[in-house]
Every structure is written in structure tokens, then in C-alpha cells.
Write a protein that holds these residues in place. Structure first.
Motif, PDB file in Angstrom:
ATOM      1  N   ASP A 116      -7.258  -8.652  -6.754  1.00 12.03           N
ATOM      2  CA  ASP A 116      -8.319  -7.479  -7.792  1.00 12.03           C
ATOM      3  C   ASP A 116      -7.527  -6.666  -8.436  1.00 12.03           C
ATOM      4  O   ASP A 116      -7.784  -6.082  -9.519  1.00 12.03           O
ATOM      5  CB  ASP A 116      -9.035  -6.854  -6.596  1.00 12.03           C
ATOM      6  CG  ASP A 116     -10.090  -7.696  -6.327  1.00 12.03           C
ATOM      7  OD1 ASP A 116     -10.422  -8.836  -6.906  1.00 12.03           O
ATOM      8  OD2 ASP A 116     -10.934  -7.240  -5.153  1.00 12.03           O
ATOM      9  N   ASN A 117      -6.140  -6.474  -7.919  1.00 16.40           N
ATOM     10  CA  ASN A 117      -5.113  -5.420  -8.589  1.00 16.40           C
ATOM     11  C   ASN A 117      -3.972  -5.904  -9.233  1.00 16.40           C
ATOM     12  O   ASN A 117      -3.611  -4.937 -10.132  1.00 16.40           O
ATOM     13  CB  ASN A 117      -4.741  -4.471  -7.524  1.00 16.40           C
ATOM     14  CG  ASN A 117      -5.594  -3.655  -6.880  1.00 16.40           C
ATOM     15  OD1 ASN A 117      -5.806  -2.543  -7.150  1.00 16.40           O
ATOM     16  ND2 ASN A 117      -6.081  -3.987  -5.507  1.00 16.40           N
ATOM     17  N   GLU A 156      -3.647   3.176  -0.664  1.00 16.90           N
ATOM     18  CA  GLU A 156      -3.752   2.734  -1.798  1.00 16.90           C
ATOM     19  C   GLU A 156      -3.125   1.807  -2.563  1.00 16.90           C
ATOM     20  O   GLU A 156      -1.861   1.641  -2.012  1.00 16.90           O
ATOM     21  CB  GLU A 156      -3.644   4.082  -2.853  1.00 16.90           C
ATOM     22  CG  GLU A 156      -3.692   3.755  -4.245  1.00 16.90           C
ATOM     23  CD  GLU A 156      -3.269   4.658  -5.462  1.00 16.90           C
ATOM     24  OE1 GLU A 156      -4.162   5.135  -6.383  1.00 16.90           O
ATOM     25  OE2 GLU A 156      -2.367   5.600  -4.979  1.00 16.90           O
ATOM     26  N   PHE A 157      -3.675   0.635  -3.094  1.00 17.16           N
ATOM     27  CA  PHE A 157      -2.882  -0.437  -3.332  1.00 17.16           C
ATOM     28  C   PHE A 157      -1.906  -0.054  -4.292  1.00 17.16           C
ATOM     29  O   PHE A 157      -2.022   0.599  -5.313  1.00 17.16           O
ATOM     30  CB  PHE A 157      -3.916  -1.571  -3.755  1.00 17.16           C
ATOM     31  CG  PHE A 157      -3.200  -3.024  -3.707  1.00 17.16           C
ATOM     32  CD1 PHE A 157      -3.106  -3.524  -2.659  1.00 17.16           C
ATOM     33  CD2 PHE A 157      -2.502  -3.616  -4.787  1.00 17.16           C
ATOM     34  CE1 PHE A 157      -2.550  -4.792  -2.393  1.00 17.16           C
ATOM     35  CE2 PHE A 157      -2.021  -4.920  -4.699  1.00 17.16           C
ATOM     36  CZ  PHE A 157      -2.012  -5.480  -3.557  1.00 17.16           C
ATOM     37  N   LEU A 181      -7.825  -9.810   3.681  1.00 18.35           N
ATOM     38  CA  LEU A 181      -8.195  -8.584   2.818  1.00 18.35           C
ATOM     39  C   LEU A 181      -6.952  -8.194   1.934  1.00 18.35           C
ATOM     40  O   LEU A 181      -7.291  -7.697   0.790  1.00 18.35           O
ATOM     41  CB  LEU A 181      -8.443  -7.139   3.816  1.00 18.35           C
ATOM     42  CG  LEU A 181      -8.654  -5.883   3.225  1.00 18.35           C
ATOM     43  CD1 LEU A 181      -9.982  -5.912   2.176  1.00 18.35           C
ATOM     44  CD2 LEU A 181      -8.889  -4.867   4.379  1.00 18.35           C
ATOM     45  N   ASP A 182      -5.804  -8.480   2.535  1.00 22.38           N
ATOM     46  CA  ASP A 182      -4.632  -8.025   1.882  1.00 22.38           C
ATOM     47  C   ASP A 182      -4.916  -8.968   0.669  1.00 22.38           C
ATOM     48  O   ASP A 182      -4.483  -8.793  -0.674  1.00 22.38           O
ATOM     49  CB  ASP A 182      -3.199  -8.299   2.511  1.00 22.38           C
ATOM     50  CG  ASP A 182      -3.414  -7.350   3.422  1.00 22.38           C
ATOM     51  OD1 ASP A 182      -3.929  -6.225   3.515  1.00 22.38           O
ATOM     52  OD2 ASP A 182      -2.831  -7.459   4.669  1.00 22.38           O
ATOM     53  N   TYR A 214       0.986  -1.178   0.120  1.00 15.91           N
ATOM     54  CA  TYR A 214      -0.189  -0.212  -0.025  1.00 15.91           C
ATOM     55  C   TYR A 214       0.724   1.305  -0.005  1.00 15.91           C
ATOM     56  O   TYR A 214       2.004   1.305   0.582  1.00 15.91           O
ATOM     57  CB  TYR A 214      -0.973   0.036   1.238  1.00 15.91           C
ATOM     58  CG  TYR A 214      -1.772  -1.162   1.199  1.00 15.91           C
ATOM     59  CD1 TYR A 214      -3.246  -1.038   0.599  1.00 15.91           C
ATOM     60  CD2 TYR A 214      -1.423  -2.290   2.152  1.00 15.91           C
ATOM     61  CE1 TYR A 214      -3.936  -2.282   0.713  1.00 15.91           C
ATOM     62  CE2 TYR A 214      -2.505  -3.391   2.072  1.00 15.91           C
ATOM     63  CZ  TYR A 214      -3.363  -3.316   1.438  1.00 15.91           C
ATOM     64  OH  TYR A 214      -4.395  -4.357   1.653  1.00 15.91           O
ATOM     65  N   CYS A 239      -7.271 -10.544  -0.905  1.00 18.85           N
ATOM     66  CA  CYS A 239      -8.400 -10.030  -1.791  1.00 18.85           C
ATOM     67  C   CYS A 239      -7.939  -8.852  -2.703  1.00 18.85           C
ATOM     68  O   CYS A 239      -8.051  -8.774  -3.906  1.00 18.85           O
ATOM     69  CB  CYS A 239      -9.744  -9.737  -1.285  1.00 18.85           C
ATOM     70  SG  CYS A 239     -10.356 -11.246  -0.185  1.00 18.85           S
ATOM     71  N   GLU A 240      -7.201  -8.032  -2.206  1.00 16.19           N
ATOM     72  CA  GLU A 240      -6.747  -6.691  -2.882  1.00 16.19           C
ATOM     73  C   GLU A 240      -5.631  -7.086  -3.790  1.00 16.19           C
ATOM     74  O   GLU A 240      -5.544  -6.504  -4.904  1.00 16.19           O
ATOM     75  CB  GLU A 240      -6.073  -5.625  -2.034  1.00 16.19           C
ATOM     76  CG  GLU A 240      -7.243  -5.176  -0.916  1.00 16.19           C
ATOM     77  CD  GLU A 240      -8.010  -3.976  -1.888  1.00 16.19           C
ATOM     78  OE1 GLU A 240      -7.708  -3.699  -2.787  1.00 16.19           O
ATOM     79  OE2 GLU A 240      -8.852  -3.604  -1.153  1.00 16.19           O
TER      80      GLU A 240
END
Length: 435
Positions: free
Chosen positions: A140-141, A110-111, A133-134, A101, A136-137
Motif C-alpha cells: 500500500d505504501n 507509521e510506515f 500485515l507488513d 516503521y 500488505c503495508e
């Protein structure tokens, strides 16, 4: 009508054209081509050596991975050359949670942009200290997370059963999985998340892993080729869960510091996984010479055997290895933690082996076929490691072989014995992400 000045200028232009035509005709007559063909053109412009991609493609092979990370920040031309997958093959980026982040001026996170990793074609990632959560981020990114990532390693992370299930469901390309120091997932999470596509699994220092985890692995991973397990609560019963399909597919089994494993567990291993080529019993402190005898008699395809940190192993175990494991190429021992293995006897037997037999011919060797890697610290290199001696030795180092015992005359086996201390060492293929 043209003026007199215009007529003069027009006449000079015509005369100049005639002169050039005459010269071209004369040159064609003598050389077969126009005069302009003989005139040397301007030299071709070459890019500076510092940005010549052909030179850089050869030069950058001489730098380490960490040095390449620095060189890629010099200029865009160097980054364009360095960000080719060929320069990063076999490396795994290590990303800590705090590096995922960027903190914005308002305090929000922000990732980070991971396009640079995609350009370099990394097939695996190691995430340290991450949460559900990390992960999943990350999925997604990172554009290639769904299909392009083949290996995932989670270390000292707080991933739960739900996070593990989401990760393996979303990242369909993962075939190699490592979980180390992850204490929040349970055996139920393995039952719900493991997929048959996984061929390599490593689980270490996860406190919730016991016999039921081995049952999940054996039932859900029919194509498992490599299993590395460090679990203090796994018993002999768990090693009987492996199915016939794993008996054909599994070639590597590492049981590290499985304190509850005894010779009965070794019996289950040799009957369930007869096609093993690499076996580690490092830290299985209850395994004795009888267990090694079972291994030597039943796992004849072994090429690598690790018996370090096994205090109940004696010289007799080495006799079994020498007599039966004809294909063995690597034998890992730790003389400081296998006190009953007499390396002094190794030297005495080696001297006997080097002497000719009664008929003048040398005695048939038992160890080794390709030569032992010496254990530093004793005469001929066998024994304990000295206080200031390096851990490793070149593979070309050789030592004389053992004297064959009764019942194994004429048999040959191969082994490489390496003294190692089982302390954490940096992985040679882990690349730290630059800040």
C-alpha cells in the motif's frame, strides 16, 4: 526654454554619443564588427567542483553501494546525483521488519517513506522477519509495488498461505520469488498463489515443503527457467512431476541438501529436464557414481555441475564427467566432504598428461578445455583448502588436465573445480538499508 546649464549638459551628452559612434565606425572598418565585439566579456561562472554534476557522475562510480548510501546524506546535490538508477543496478535492498516503521511520540507506528527507493529504481526487495500485515503495508505504501517490482525475497518471515496469495495477486510484476526460512505457509498456499508469470523460484528451509509442493510448481509454472530447492522431505517421486513444457524452458536446477534423493531421482531429472545447463546435487548424500554417470550421458548441455557434499562420489564419477560433458565450464567439488575423490590421483594423472605420447605428440586432453581453477592446499594447487588459505582463486589459475581413460580417447571436456565450504556467506548483491 532651457537654461544655460541644461543646454551645456545636453551638448555634452550629444558629444559623447557622437564619440562612441565614431569609435564604432572605425572598429567596423578595420575588423568588420563593432568595437564591443572585441571587448572580452566577464568569465562564465562555473559551479564548485564539489557540486559539479558532470564530475560527480564520474566520481561516484568508484564507491561501493554502502559508501553511496553514506554519500547521499552529505547534501541535496549529491543525493540528486546518486539517486539515479544507474548507480544501483543489480542491487537489492534488505529491509528488516523493524525498519519498516517509525515510532511516533504517542507510541503509534507509521510506515516509513519509501520514495527514495522508488527514485533509485530498485527492481527487487528482500524483506526479513515480516508478517502478512507488513507485506500488505509495503504494497500500500510503495508506489511501484504493483508493477515496478520484479523480484521479491522473503526470509525468516511468518507469511501464511493468505499472505502469499495476496502478495502475488497484488504485485503483478513479480517474476522472481525466493522463500527462505518461512515455516507458516503450506503446500496448499503454493497451489493457490503461484502464477504462470514466475520464471525463477527458490525455496529453502521451509519445513512444509515436500513432494506436493513440487507438483504445484510443475503444474503452475510452465515458464519456469530456474528452480532452487532445499527441502529435506522431497523424494525421487517428486522429480517425475515436471512436464514437457518445463523440459524446454528450465535450464537451471539446484537440489540442495535433498537427503532423500537417490539415483532414481536423478533418472527422473535427466528424462524430465533434458535441456539443463546448470545442475546442483550439493548435499544429496545418497547419489552415487551411477547417478553421475546418468547425468553425464544424458545432460550433454551442462555447463555447470555441483557435486559438493556428496560423500559417495568417487574418482569414477570424474571419469564420467571427463568423457561425456564436453561443454562443462564449472565443476564444484568439496574435497573435505567428498572423501572418495582422490585429488592426489589428479596430480599423478596431470603429470602423465603433460608427458608426450609415443609418437612425440602430446596426449589428447580430457580435462580441461578452458583450464581448471586450482583447489588450494596440495601440490599444483589440487586438494584440501589450507587452514589459512582463501576460499576463492582467480579464474586465471590453471592446472594440468587429466589423463583420458579407455573409451574416451580424443574427447575433450571443460571444467572449473572450486573447493567451497557450504557455510552462510553474505550475498554480493544484497544492499542493507541504512538506519
Amino acid at each position: 526654454m532651457r537654461s544655460s546649464g541644461g543646454r551645456q549638459e545636453h551638448g555634452r551628452e550629444i558629444g559623447g554619443q557622437r564619440g562612441r559612434l565614431c569609435r564604432d565606425a572605425a572598429a567596423t572598418k578595420h575588423t568588420g564588427g563593432p568595437a564591443s565585439a572585441l571587448a572580452p566579456g566577464p568569465p562564465a561562472e562555473r559551479p564548485p567542483l564539489a557540486t559539479d554534476e558532470k564530475i560527480l557522475n564520474g566520481l561516484f562510480w568508484y564507491f561501493s553501494a554502502c559508501e553511496k548510501c553514506v554519500l547521499a546524506q552529505v547534501c541535496k546535490a549529491w543525493r540528486r546525483v546518486l539517486y539515479q538508477p544507474k548507480f544501483w543496478a543489480g542491487l537489492t535492498p534488505v529491509l528488516h521488519a523493524k525498519e519498516l516503521y517509525n515510532v511516533l511520540p504517542g507510541g503509534e507506528k507509521e510506515f516509513v517513506n519509501l520514495q527514495g527507493f522508488a527514485a533509485r529504481g530498485f527492481e527487487g526487495f528482500c524483506l526479513v522477519g515480516v508478517s502478512d500485515l507488513d507485506i500488505c503495508e509495503f504494497i500500500d505504501n510503495y508506489a511501484l509495488s504493483k508493477k515496478g517490482v520484479k523480484a521479491m525475497s522473503l526470509k525468516r518471515s511468518t507469511i501464511t498461505d493468505a499472505g502469499l496469495e495476496v502478495m502475488l495477486e497484488q504485485m503483478q510484476g513479480v517474476v522472481r520469488l525466493e522463500l527462505s526460512g518461512c515455516n507458516d505457509f503450506t503446500e496448499a498456499g503454493l497451489w493457490s498463489s503461484l502464477s504462470a508469470r514466475i520464471t525463477s523460484l527458490s525455496v529453502s528451509d521451509c519445513i512444509n515443503v515436500a513432494d506436493d509442493a513440487i507438483a504445484a510448481i510443475s503444474q503452475l509454472l510452465p515458464n519456469l527457467a530456474e528452480l532452487s530447492l532445499q527441502a529435506y522431505h522431497v523424494t525421487d517421486t517428486a522429480l517425475a512431476y515436471f512436464t514437457a513444457r518445463q523440459g524446454h524452458s528450465t535450464h537451471t536446477l539446484r537440489l540442495l541438501s535433498c537427503w532423500e534423493i537417490t539415483n532414481h531421482g536423478v533418472v527422473n531429472v535427466v528424462h524430465s529436464l533434458p535441456n539443463l545447463t546448470a545442475l546442483s546435487l550439493s548435499g544429496c548424500s545418497k547419489v552415487t557414481d551411477d547417478g553421475v554417470e546418468l547425468v553425464a550421458e544424458n545432460l550433454r548441455k551442462l555447463r555447470s555441475l555441483d557435486l559438493s557434499w556428496c560423500p559417495r562420489i568417487t574418482d569414477m564419477a570424474l571419469e564420467y564427467v571427463a568423457c561425456d560433458l564436453h561443454r562443462l565450464e564449472e565443476l564444484v567439488l568439496d574435497s573435505q566432504l567428498c572423501p572418495n575423490v582422490g585429488f592426489t590421483n589428479f596430480n599423478e594423472r596431470a603429470r602423465k598428461m603433460s608427458s608426450p605420447g609415443i609418437d612425440g605428440d602430446p596426449k589428447p586432453p580430457c580435462l580441461p578445455r578452458n583450464g581448471l581453477v586450482k583447489l588450494p592446499g596440495q601440490p599444483n594447487g589440487l586438494g584440501h583448502r589450507g587452514p589459512e588459505e582463501p576460499y576463492g582463486l582467480p579464474a586465471s589459475s590453471t592446472a594440468p588436465c587429466l589423463e583420458p581413460s579407455e573409451g574416451c580417447q580424443g574427447k575433450q571436456a571443460t571444467a572449473k573445480a572450486m573447493a567451497r565450504r557450504r557455510e552462510p556467506k553474505p550475498h554480493p548483491h544484497l544492499l542493507t538499508h541504512p538506519a
